[in-house]
Enzyme design. Structure first.
Site, mmCIF file in Angstrom:
data_model
loop_
_atom_site.group_PDB
_atom_site.id
_atom_site.type_symbol
_atom_site.label_atom_id
_atom_site.label_comp_id
_atom_site.label_asym_id
_atom_site.label_seq_id
_atom_site.Cartn_x
_atom_site.Cartn_y
_atom_site.Cartn_z
ATOM 1 N N ASP A 13 -15.435 -27.095 88.819
ATOM 2 C CA ASP A 13 -14.634 -26.861 90.217
ATOM 3 C C ASP A 13 -15.465 -26.695 91.259
ATOM 4 O O ASP A 13 -14.695 -26.337 92.564
ATOM 5 C CB ASP A 13 -13.499 -25.711 89.554
ATOM 6 C CG ASP A 13 -14.341 -24.617 89.022
ATOM 7 O OD1 ASP A 13 -15.587 -24.501 88.691
ATOM 8 O OD2 ASP A 13 -13.319 -23.479 88.596
ATOM 9 N N HIS A 67 -13.479 -15.416 82.780
ATOM 10 C CA HIS A 67 -12.809 -14.399 83.428
ATOM 11 C C HIS A 67 -12.355 -13.572 82.261
ATOM 12 O O HIS A 67 -11.592 -12.357 82.666
ATOM 13 C CB HIS A 67 -11.605 -15.016 83.978
ATOM 14 C CG HIS A 67 -12.056 -15.837 85.339
ATOM 15 N ND1 HIS A 67 -12.644 -15.359 86.223
ATOM 16 C CD2 HIS A 67 -11.634 -17.331 85.436
ATOM 17 C CE1 HIS A 67 -12.961 -16.542 87.115
ATOM 18 N NE2 HIS A 67 -12.254 -17.411 86.835
ATOM 19 N N ASP A 117 -19.595 -21.738 87.847
ATOM 20 C CA ASP A 117 -18.288 -22.170 87.988
ATOM 21 C C ASP A 117 -18.027 -21.693 89.367
ATOM 22 O O ASP A 117 -18.686 -20.946 90.039
ATOM 23 C CB ASP A 117 -17.378 -21.254 86.846
ATOM 24 C CG ASP A 117 -15.945 -21.730 87.127
ATOM 25 O OD1 ASP A 117 -15.405 -22.395 86.401
ATOM 26 O OD2 ASP A 117 -15.163 -21.222 88.005
#
Ligand code: Q9C
Ligand code: ZN
Length: 344
Positions: free
Chosen positions: A282, A158, A193
């Protein structure tokens, strides 16, 4: 136990923010250092990171931003505050280019959310996470292994050229990808992800040489909302070198591998000779902040599909917050990716 070579530096544990703003309240910080401890425990041994210095980091990140990361915690404390440094005002992009010095202004300038506090050990941990990625890359480039794991934490995808966000401060995958490109490799980044890797996308958005492909939760429903939509395809000479494959909440293995086939086709068409895999666990069914339905064994299948590319793969750890399952999920992915090494 995992027999794929891996890199990690214990200084990456120095980052331990206390809390984050989540769903309107303060909750314990999800990106805990115990994540790294659990993954490390699945390896018989991890190699310590070598120090490649600041240059590979500054090839990707803005110098002013890096200075900010190094000094923000001290400035925050010097300005009389307790706890970790965190912003509360984020300027819209039409802001004037003011050169403001106040820590609160800088936190707004260099971040985009409240999930990314700067704690005492943030710089040290982020620096060594980037060095772990560079060390794992170097093991591949030196021909020591075709598959290598970088136990990066804090994660990176990010974080953009001049901002932190989403638990990420330095973009480990982008730093390694850029280094590999400078050393003559034809690089693709596959980001699996749960969340869209908006920082990585942003860094390579206008770049024709580095392909960025991401499979993630639809940003219509999920963080980071403003990026990761299917119509974001790159710009300028990089047009067509960004591929976003958002999938709905509830996606399980079947829907996932359909997206993965599309991703693998694009990676092949790019004539990739080195794959950087941004791996977040995740997407796991029990992840506390995410909404896909992948099971532990599914990671072996996903690793196996990626292995059909027959490419050297640098695996860079990103998210994954079901801490107790994290080591097993990493092991499942790596065993699918490199069954021979795994059996060795
Ligand atoms: N209510 C990574 O997985 N907060 N970052 C989401 C949802 C930020 C995740 C809050 C999630 C960032 C590397
Ligand atoms: Zn994530």
């Amino acid at each position: 136990m995992i027999n794929v070579p891996g890199y990690f530096d214990r200084r990456q544990l120095a980052h331990e923010p206390v809390q984050e703003l989540h769903n309107g309240g303060w909750t314990p910080y999800a990106e805990k250092s115990s994540r790294a401890e659990i993954i490390a425990a699945s390896f018989p041994k991890l190699h310590p990171a070598a120090d490649f210095g600041m240059q590979p980091i500054l090839n990707v990140h803005d110098g002013g931003y890096v200075e900010f990361l190094r000094s923000a915690y001290a400035e925050w404390r010097a300005s009389g505050r307790d706890g970790d440094a965190i912003g509360y005002t984020w300027p819209i992009t039409r802001r004037r280019p003011l050169d403001l010095d106040r820590i609160d202004a800088k936190l707004g300038l260099y971040s985009y959310d409240a999930a990314t506090p700067i704690a005492e050990g943030t710089w040290e941990a982020s620096y060594w996470a980037a060095q772990s990625a560079l060390s794992a890359l170097s093991a591949i480039l030196d021909g020591e292994t075709r598959t290598c794991f970088a136990l990066c934490r804090p994660p990176g995808h990010h974080s953009g050229r001049d901002y932190c966000g989403g638990y990420c401060y330095l973009n480990n995958a982008a730093i390694a990808a850029e280094q590999a490109r400078r050393l003559g490799r034809r690089v693709a980044i596959l980001d699996i992800d749960y969340h869209h890797g908006n920082g990585t996308q942003d860094i390579f958005y206008g770049d024709a040489e580095v392909l960025f492909v991401s499979i993630h939760a639809d940003p219509v429903t999920d963080y980071p909302f403003f990026w990761g939509h299917a119509d974001e395809r790159g710009e300028g000479s990089g047009l067509g070198k960004t591929l976003n494959l958002p999938r709905p909440r509830g996606t399980a293995l079947d829907g996932y591998v359909a997206a993965l086939s599309e991703a693998l086709d694009a990676i092949q068409a790019h004539e990739t000779d080195l794959l950087v895999l941004s791996f977040g666990a995740d997407t796991f069914e029990e992840d506390p902040i995410s909404h896909f339905r992948l099971r532990q064994d599914d990671y072996r299948v996903i690793g196996g599909r990626i292995a059909t590319l027959d490419l050297p793969v640098l695996v860079v750890m990103e998210g994954g917050y079901a801490v107790d399952a994290l080591g097993h999920n990493v092991e499942a992915l790596l065993s699918g990716l490199d069954p021979q090494l795994h059996a060795a």
